[in-house]
Every structure is written in structure tokens, then in C-alpha cells.
Design an enzyme around this catalytic site. Structure first.
Site, mmCIF file in Angstrom:
data_model
loop_
_atom_site.group_PDB
_atom_site.id
_atom_site.type_symbol
_atom_site.label_atom_id
_atom_site.label_comp_id
_atom_site.label_asym_id
_atom_site.label_seq_id
_atom_site.Cartn_x
_atom_site.Cartn_y
_atom_site.Cartn_z
ATOM 1 N N ARG A 92 3.255 -0.814 -9.855
ATOM 2 C CA ARG A 92 3.200 -0.159 -8.547
ATOM 3 C C ARG A 92 4.199 -0.858 -7.622
ATOM 4 O O ARG A 92 4.057 -2.058 -7.355
ATOM 5 C CB ARG A 92 1.776 -0.248 -7.990
ATOM 6 C CG ARG A 92 1.623 0.297 -6.593
ATOM 7 C CD ARG A 92 0.164 0.288 -6.132
ATOM 8 N NE ARG A 92 0.112 0.711 -4.746
ATOM 9 C CZ ARG A 92 -0.165 -0.084 -3.711
ATOM 10 N NH1 ARG A 92 -0.464 -1.359 -3.905
ATOM 11 N NH2 ARG A 92 -0.152 0.384 -2.488
ATOM 12 N N HIS A 136 5.173 1.048 2.557
ATOM 13 C CA HIS A 136 4.498 -0.253 2.577
ATOM 14 C C HIS A 136 5.113 -1.041 3.738
ATOM 15 O O HIS A 136 5.732 -2.082 3.541
ATOM 16 C CB HIS A 136 4.649 -0.951 1.227
ATOM 17 C CG HIS A 136 3.642 -2.035 0.963
ATOM 18 N ND1 HIS A 136 2.840 -2.061 -0.158
ATOM 19 C CD2 HIS A 136 3.313 -3.129 1.672
ATOM 20 C CE1 HIS A 136 2.061 -3.140 -0.122
ATOM 21 N NE2 HIS A 136 2.341 -3.817 0.983
ATOM 22 N N GLU A 181 -2.331 0.738 3.011
ATOM 23 C CA GLU A 181 -3.125 0.042 4.024
ATOM 24 C C GLU A 181 -2.759 0.440 5.459
ATOM 25 O O GLU A 181 -2.257 -0.377 6.241
ATOM 26 C CB GLU A 181 -2.998 -1.477 3.856
ATOM 27 C CG GLU A 181 -3.436 -1.972 2.484
ATOM 28 C CD GLU A 181 -3.407 -3.493 2.358
ATOM 29 O OE1 GLU A 181 -2.893 -4.159 3.261
ATOM 30 O OE2 GLU A 181 -3.899 -3.999 1.350
ATOM 31 N N ASN A 309 -7.607 -1.017 -1.994
ATOM 32 C CA ASN A 309 -7.208 -2.426 -2.026
ATOM 33 C C ASN A 309 -8.388 -3.252 -1.568
ATOM 34 O O ASN A 309 -8.976 -2.978 -0.518
ATOM 35 C CB ASN A 309 -6.020 -2.697 -1.091
ATOM 36 C CG ASN A 309 -4.729 -2.078 -1.603
ATOM 37 O OD1 ASN A 309 -4.705 -1.441 -2.648
ATOM 38 N ND2 ASN A 309 -3.662 -2.279 -0.855
ATOM 39 N N TYR A 311 -9.960 -7.241 -1.032
ATOM 40 C CA TYR A 311 -9.749 -8.693 -0.991
ATOM 41 C C TYR A 311 -10.998 -9.478 -0.611
ATOM 42 O O TYR A 311 -11.222 -10.569 -1.125
ATOM 43 C CB TYR A 311 -8.610 -9.037 -0.016
ATOM 44 C CG TYR A 311 -7.255 -8.644 -0.568
ATOM 45 C CD1 TYR A 311 -6.559 -9.499 -1.403
ATOM 46 C CD2 TYR A 311 -6.708 -7.394 -0.290
ATOM 47 C CE1 TYR A 311 -5.336 -9.134 -1.947
ATOM 48 C CE2 TYR A 311 -5.489 -7.015 -0.827
ATOM 49 C CZ TYR A 311 -4.801 -7.894 -1.653
ATOM 50 O OH TYR A 311 -3.603 -7.522 -2.207
ATOM 51 N N GLU A 382 -4.738 -2.776 -5.349
ATOM 52 C CA GLU A 382 -4.425 -4.192 -5.117
ATOM 53 C C GLU A 382 -5.715 -4.988 -5.158
ATOM 54 O O GLU A 382 -6.735 -4.560 -4.609
ATOM 55 C CB GLU A 382 -3.824 -4.446 -3.724
ATOM 56 C CG GLU A 382 -2.385 -4.101 -3.551
ATOM 57 C CD GLU A 382 -1.868 -4.438 -2.143
ATOM 58 O OE1 GLU A 382 -2.390 -5.381 -1.509
ATOM 59 O OE2 GLU A 382 -0.957 -3.731 -1.702
#
Ligand code: IFM
Length: 477
Positions: A92, A136, A181, A309, A311, A382
Site C-alpha cells: 500500500r 496521504h 486518516e 488504521n 494504533y 495500518e
């Protein structure tokens, strides 16, 4: 810059059985253009907001910029060979808008497009599925000068750019995500200003979020018309938001932050409406007068997949007198209308970003998207961690990162067992890179980059991930 109050991660693999993923699971790794390409002024590329921001004193740690980064622009074929050695099924990457459409409007730059054509061909030649992200975070500077994402016109420019990229790469690329994002673009870029373009105005952040989503919807329509068989989606960064206690004020704080972090994007894109509580929370900030009739229908144009994504988790509470100053992603200006909510640290292990490690939060997040929003295939686009690495005898033994991946893959597998149609996982990141306002001081890569020599050293986590891909799952521990 880790927090001495938080225990560091310990790099111990949890006990666990062998876990095999469904056949055809798409194992990948991700990067982004400004973070790795370098060649900032070559091949007709013009500045983006990140070039301007990183060249402005005091914006990025140690004055680091993406001018050279990992020099991927010049080393692309050998980087793809490295991906093939790791056995990646997919890669990606993002397209740099100012490389392929200098200035952000008008004709394409053939040399810029050619770079991505060669990248896609190189990937396909090694049996690696290209996965393209259109945006991005590198908005062409002239579009920022014309108002940036708070200006409605930027959404239209983004759709034109999407069409231009589809014309050039649609024959080679099957998987497309529009935005990466959008919360970061809107709330870090225009709310707290710790990301480019560095503006700080709550109403602008909310407008930016809306126009990013409008651009997404228009781009999906343009891509669908041009490439009916492409797989189209968006990537959102999601967090479980947990109240620090059952006290009604803490529960309400969690509701507010959940609205801004998650539902701000999930509801318009997947339901075609804004959450009603969000509008009430933001009444002092904006009247949503920037939302026009028909916008939400465009924003909710049907997709083929959703990228998540993941985290960490946010734990929040009602405000208290004399609260500590907060780190950047908890800065009040990131949370218009909820400035006095308090982010709580639990004292659990953290990464080098000071982000709490919370693998069960990935299961929770994937289940929520599936249970509350959509039956569409989901992809973790991600997931990863920064840790302080060191080269010792030519090796980088990144046990903490490896344990982080292992725990999160176990959590992803649990979501699949619970019925979530999770179809792939992309490690962030393939290689160390420019970590935005942190410059090169934070390392997320499975491959070490020596920024002086540009040598690449696969870390222990890279060799471990290659074995995960080979066996399509995790070994018993
Ligand atoms: O490096 C970033 C990436 O660009 C977007 N998602 C989070 C990563 C780690 O901060």
C-alpha cells in the site's frame, strides 16, 4: 521522548495457539509518498503543504524535512525486490498529488505518473498487488493558498486529480483508497496545527473534515465511472473510546470524543448522515452551514471496502481543576467543542510515541465497524508501533515491535472468529520513514533505514512477518 511515568513495552510474546488466517488473506505493508520518496524537487514535482510546513522553523523536530527521506524515488526497484523477499502479497503506497499534478490543478505531469506506472509494474512483476492511496496528506501548496480543505472547491480539485490518476493507473491497480486518516488532515492540520498546514481554528477543522469527505465521495464517483471493476474504499483511523469510570460525566466525555474521532467520519460515509449529538456538541464552534443539500448523498456513495488504521485506545474523563498539559494528539484544539475533556493514561505499556498498547482494542474496533456500520469487507490498512531500535553487529532485534504485531494479529484473528469479514492486514510501516512532526526521530519500520547511507536492514520483525505470510498465520507459542 518516552514518558518516564509509563512502563515501556517489554517485547514478550504472549502465549497463544497456532492461528491460521482465511485463504487469500492479503498480507501487506504500507508507506506514504512524502514519508519515503524524497526527490522533492525532481521530475516536475512542486511543493505540498508538508514541504512548506517542514521547511518552516520550529514545525518539525530538529528541522527534518521529506526532501530526501528514504530516497525511495530513486531506489524503488530494489525496494520492491526487498518486498518480494519478505513475501508481501500487497503493498500500500500513496501517490504524491504535487508529483502527478503540479500545483493541484490542470494537466498531468507525465514524468510523475510514469514513476507510479513503473512502481505498479515492478510490483505486479513480483506478484505483489498494488494498493493505491490517493491522498496521504500532501495537498499541493497552491490549493492551500486558495483556502485548503476548509474551502469547498478543494473537494472538486481532489475528484479531478482522482480521475487523472485513474486514467493513468486504472489498468494496473485494482485496490484504491481515497483518503488516509481524514481525522488527522482535518483536526491535526487545521485544529491543533501540529500537522501541515499548521492552522488552528475549530470551525476550519470541521469544515475541512466535511470537504475531505465530500472530495472522497466525488472521487469515488469519478473512479467508479472510469474503472467499474476497481475495489474502492477509504481509510479511517479509529479508536475505541472508553470512559475512565461509570460516572455519567466520564461516560459523556467518551461519547463526545467518540463523536469527533470516529463517528464524524463513519456516519456520513457509511450512513449518509452526521451524528446528531456531534452537531449539538459543536454548536459553539459551527452551525454546519457549510453542508449543502446533496453532500451527504455524495459522501455516502457506495464503497467496496473499508480500511481501518488502528494504533491505540482513548480513555477519557470529565475535566478536573488543574489538569496536566496534554501531549499533541490530546491537545484541546484537536477536539473542538470538547476542549475540557481529560485524556487519562492508564499506566499500561506504551510505544515510543507514548501510545498505549491495547491489542484487544483492535478486535473491538473491527467488530464495531462490522456490527454497527457495514457488511463490507474490512482491511487493517495500518497497524504498527514506533520503538527505539539499535543496529548491533549489523542486526536490529526489534522484539517490542515483533510482540506488538503478534498481539495485534491475534486480535485481528479474534475479530475474524467473531464474524468480521476482515480480508487483509498491512503493517505500518515497511520501512522507517519521516514521521511527520517527529521527523526521523520515531522509527515504525520493519526495515531499518540508515539515513546517512540509505542502507536498508530488515529487522527481526520483518523476518518474523515473512514467516507469518509464508504460513498464512501465527505459530503457537
Ligand atoms: O506515520 C503515520 C502514517 O502516516 C499515518 N498513520 C499513522 C502513522 C504513525 O503515526
Amino acid at each position: 521522548m518516552s514518558n518516564p511515568d509509563h512502563p515501556p513495552a517489554v517485547g514478550v510474546l504472549d502465549q497463544g495457539p497456532e492461528l491460521i488466517f482465511p485463504p487469500g488473506f492479503l498480507w501487506g505493508a504500507a508507506t506514504a509518498a512524502y514519508q519515503i520518496e524524497g526527490a522533492a524537487t525532481e521530475g516536475g514535482r512542486t511543493p505540498s503543504i508538508w514541504d512548506t510546513f517542514s521547511h518552516t522553523e520550529g514545525r518539525v523536530v530538529a528541522g527534518h524535512t521529506g526532501d530526501v527521506a528514504c530516497d525511495h524515488y530513486h531506489r524503488m526497484p530494489s525496494d520492491v525486490r526487498l518486498m518480494a523477499e519478505l513475501g508481501l502479497k500487497s503493498y500500500r503506497f500513496s501517490v504524491s498529488w504535487p508529483r502527478v499534478q503540479p500545483g493541484g490543478s490542470g494537466p498531468a505531469n507525465a514524468e510523475g505518473l510514469d514513476f507510479y506506472r513503473r512502481l505498479a509494474d515492478e510490483l505486479l512483476g513480483h506478484g505483489i498487488e498494488p494498493w493505491l492511496t490517493l491522498y496521504h496528506w500532501d495537498l499541493p501548496q497552491p490549493l492551500e493558498d486558495a483556502g485548503g480543505w476548509p474551502a469547498r472547491d478543494t473537494a472538486g480539485r481532489f475528484a479531478d486529480y482522482a480521475e487523472l490518476v485513474a486514467d493513468a493507473l486504472g489498468d494496473r491497480v485494482r485496490y484504491w483508497t481515497t483518503l488516509n486518516e481524514p481525522w488527522c488532515s482535518a483536526f491535526l492540520g487545521y485544529g491543533s496545527g501540529v500537522h501541515a498546514p499548521g492552522r488552528s481554528d475549530g470551525a476550519d477543522a470541521v469544515r475541512a473534515g466535511h470537504h475531505l469527505m465530500l472530495g472522497h465521495g466525488l472521487a469515488v464517483q469519478a473512479l467508479r465511472a472510469s474503472r467499474p471493476h476497481a475495489q474502492l474504499g477509504i481509510t479511517v483511523n479509529l479508536y475505541p473510546v472508553t470512559p475512565a469510570s461509570d460516572a455519567p460525566a466520564d461516560v459523556d466525555a467518551a461519547r463526545r470524543i467518540d463523536a469527533l474521532a470516529n463517528r464524524f467520519f463513519l456516519d456520513p460515509v457509511l450512513r449518509g448522515s452526521y451524528p446528531t449529538d456531534l452537531a449539538a456538541d459543536l454548536r459553539e464552534v459551527t452551525d454546519f452551514g457549510h453542508v449543502r443539500d446533496g453532500d451527504l448523498a455524495v459522501i455516502s456513495t457506495p464503497l467496496d471496502l473499508v480500511g481501518v488504521n488502528y494504533y491505540s485506545r482513548h480513555v477519557v474523563a470529565a475535566p478536573v481543576e488543574g489538569a496536566e498539559p496534554e501531549p499533541y494528539w490530546r491537545a484541546p484544539s484537536c477536539w473542538p467543542g470538547s476542549e475540557d475533556v481529560r485524556f487519562v493514561t492508564r499506566g499500561v505499556p506504551v510505544t515510543d510515541m507514548d501510545w498505549e498498547i491495547d491489542a484487544p482494542g483492535l478486535t473491538e474496533t473491527l467488530r464495531r465497524v462490522h456490527d454497527e456500520y457495514t457488511d463490507l469487507p474490512l482491511y487493517v490498512t495500518e497497524n504498527g508501533s514506533a520503538f527505539v531500535d539499535a543496529v548491533i553487529d549489523g542486526q536490529v532485534d526489534d522484539v517490542d515491535r515483533l510482540a506488538y504485531f503478534d498481539a495485534h494479529l491475534r486480535a485481528a484473528h479474534e475479530a475474524i472468529n467473531a464474524g468480521v469479514p476482515l480480508r487483509g492486514y498491512f503493517a505500518w510501516s515497511l520501512m522507517d520513514n519521516f514521521e511527520w512532526a517527529w521527523g526521523y526521530t520515531k522509527r515504525f519500520g520493519m526495515v531499518w533505514i540508515d539515513y546517512d547511507s540509505q542502507a536498508r536492514i530488515p529487522k527481526s520483525s520483518a523476518r518474523w512477518y515473512a514467516e507469518v505470510i509464508r504460513r498464512n498465520g501465527l505459530a503457537a507459542q
